[in-house]
Design an enzyme around this catalytic site. Sequence first.
Site, PDB file in Angstrom:
ATOM      1  CE  LYS A  56      -4.201  -2.516   1.858  1.00 52.66           C
ATOM      2  NZ  LYS A  56      -4.588  -2.718   0.435  1.00 52.66           N
ATOM      3  CD  GLN A 100      -7.038  -5.526  -0.667  1.00 52.44           C
ATOM      4  OE1 GLN A 100      -6.850  -4.459   0.050  1.00 52.44           O
ATOM      5  NE2 GLN A 100      -6.096  -6.090  -1.117  1.00 52.44           N
ATOM      6  CG  ASP A 123      -4.463   0.846  -4.387  1.00 54.08           C
ATOM      7  OD1 ASP A 123      -3.492   1.114  -3.848  1.00 54.08           O
ATOM      8  OD2 ASP A 123      -5.308   0.143  -4.449  1.00 54.08           O
TER       9      ASP A 123
END
Length: 299
Positions: A56, A100, A123
């Site tokens: 990422k 995460q 997200d």
Amino acid sequence: MSTDSKIIDGKAFAEGLRTRIAVVAADFEAKAGRKAGLAVVLVGEDPASQVYVRNKGKQTVAAGMESFEHKLPADTSEADLLAVVERLNADPAVDGILVQLPLPAHMNEQKVIATINPDKDVDGFHVVNVGRLATGLPGFVPCTPLGCVMLLKDRLGSLSGLDAVVIGRSNIVGKPMAQLLIAESCTVTVAHSRTKDLPEVVRRADIVVAAVGRPEMVKGDWLKPGATVIDVGINRVPGAEEGKSRLVGDVDFASAAEVAGAITPVPGGVGPMTIAVLLRNTVVAAHRNAGLVLDESAL
Ligand code: NAD
């Protein structure tokens, strides 16, 4: 039709998307006087999560955006993690925040996600964004299902009126996938572990999205001829050589490719889309947060 022409090449699509994002990110920097920024928070040393976070970061920088990585030890308290998230919420250089998952067992994931400012929740997991998706308001949509819809529209054009079956009902993939397909005017069925006669349900579908986590579960003879198959599954199974492993999806590719009209391979299908869409969501967040106009549908 040859199998080759049936393949939906997610790797190539993701590359094209990243190129478009880089152009938009450069334009943002010229207008805003700063780069769009994505903060990724990793707690602990899960090897798979470390690889994701590294990728990422690399792809964020390659797209001309700023990457902020926060690596915290596995024994970090929930309060300390929440304090990091609050600091990122308040930081004007940070447009997107991603924590995460999975988090260590002593942390409440929902509480952590709920602390992220919904307008930085790239997200799309915050309940506010889940609600926005369900009600058709602009917000952020989880990256993997949004990537699946992009691939479907690229291949099929309008999805209106098509019968879609989503296998799996997770918050991360199955449920948002179903919402997105409803928004595209599909007739949507969500199947899951308690579904009776799954092959019969799948046989009705023009579009099949498999997000189960069971290697090669969906067989070719379950499919309606010509169906479009999106395989979200990533499963590591023993390879042909002793000690080696390989990745397979939730769909039995060999038999499904015989019957399907189009199909995503694993690897190289849905997988590469997830980070590309994360970058898309970040550059979108940057424009919204800075009050700059962006034609989001062109990305
Ligand atoms: P999950 O375990 O949270 O959910 C799995 C779902 O499958 C559940 O809703 C369950 O009801 C359903 N299910 C389980 N067994 C079933 C059965 N026998 N028949 C029908 N349904 C069944 O998983 P998830 O997070 O949604 O991920 C699903 C798969 O997608 C995994 O392989 C995961 O690795 C992969 N994934 C890939 C990406 C990506 O490509 N970037 C992102 C997220 C998840």
